[in-house]
Scaffold this active site. Structure first.
Site, PDB file in Angstrom:
ATOM      1  N   ARG A 284       0.819  -1.223   0.000  1.00 45.05           N
ATOM      2  CA  ARG A 284       0.000   0.000   0.000  1.00 45.05           C
ATOM      3  C   ARG A 284       0.843   1.259   0.000  1.00 45.05           C
ATOM      4  O   ARG A 284       0.392   2.313  -0.454  1.00 45.05           O
ATOM      5  CB  ARG A 284      -0.988  -0.031   1.165  1.00 45.05           C
ATOM      6  CG  ARG A 284      -2.082  -1.090   0.979  1.00 45.05           C
ATOM      7  CD  ARG A 284      -3.009  -1.183   2.178  1.00 45.05           C
ATOM      8  NE  ARG A 284      -2.318  -1.539   3.403  1.00 45.05           N
ATOM      9  CZ  ARG A 284      -2.141  -2.780   3.848  1.00 45.05           C
ATOM     10  NH1 ARG A 284      -2.609  -3.790   3.165  1.00 45.05           N
ATOM     11  NH2 ARG A 284      -1.505  -3.013   4.973  1.00 45.05           N
TER      12      ARG A 284
ATOM     13  N   GLU B  24       4.788  -7.944  13.219  1.00 50.30           N
ATOM     14  CA  GLU B  24       3.757  -8.380  14.151  1.00 50.30           C
ATOM     15  C   GLU B  24       3.358  -9.840  13.979  1.00 50.30           C
ATOM     16  O   GLU B  24       3.012 -10.516  14.927  1.00 50.30           O
ATOM     17  CB  GLU B  24       2.473  -7.543  13.986  1.00 50.30           C
ATOM     18  CG  GLU B  24       2.635  -6.060  14.076  1.00 50.30           C
ATOM     19  CD  GLU B  24       2.978  -5.433  12.732  1.00 50.30           C
ATOM     20  OE1 GLU B  24       2.122  -4.782  12.124  1.00 50.30           O
ATOM     21  OE2 GLU B  24       4.126  -5.603  12.285  1.00 50.30           O
TER      22      GLU B  24
END
Length: 188
Positions: free
Chosen positions: A76, A113
């Site tokens: 993105r 993460e």
């Protein structure tokens, strides 16, 4: 899905810009895994007027003449970087996942993460001292950003700034990137 709450929002470009970003972010529970609240920025990208205002705000914050190239982090970040580069009249360089670039590249592996990843940038992407604005959509723990900033410097660029649309402040990414400055339009 719910809209991100706009009361009490904050960001490095002021409350108005933070509210604008927050108004176009959707919360998606349990994605990509149970217990995670995913912040979906696609509605922001799809709204032409909002997207233009966001891009112009980032260029205004850094100053059109403060960078020579924009780096976008896969995937993105490519959307944001291309728009900023166009608005500023400069070039754009992608930082890609491992194995996606056709020429000799520097690579950096890092923890994120949900696992681990490797990013790459062409070794000839910048000339010495080239001022580079690095952008992405979200700053979480800072692993992706840290790897990218290191890659830019290894390839000869000078980091002129780092901007994101959304910072998940509770994950400590900004602190991980210190002393490099971080510019986030919205911090939650």
């Amino acid at each position: 899905m719910t809209e991100t709450h706009t009361t009490g929002v904050r960001g490095d470009s002021g409350r108005e810009m933070a509210e604008l970003v927050a108004s176009r972010v959707l919360d998606v529970p349990d994605f990509p895994k149970p217990g995670v609240m995913f912040k979906d920025l696609m509605p922001l990208f799809a709204d032409g007027d909002t997207f233009r205002e966001i891009i112009d705000g980032i260029v205004r914050y850094h100053g059109r003449d403060s960078f020579d190239t924009v780096v976008g982090i896969e995937a993105r970040g490519f959307v944001v970087a291309a728009a900023i580069a166009y608005a500023a009249g400069v070039g754009v360089v992608p930082v890609r996942k491992a194995g996606k670039l056709p020429r000799v590249a520097y690579s950096a592996s890092y923890a994120l993460e949900y696992g681990a990843a490797t990013l790459e940038v062409h070794q000839d992407a910048f000339t010495a001292g080239h001022r580079v604005l690095v952008v992405d959509d979200v700053l979480a723990t800072g692993g992706t950003a840290e790897a990218t900033l290191d890659l830019v410097e290894r390839a000869g660029g000078t980091v002129a700034g780092f901007s994101v649309l959304l910072e998940l402040g509770f994950l400590g990414g900004r602190e991980r990137l210190a002393p490099r400055p971080v510019h986030a339009l919205l911090t939650v």
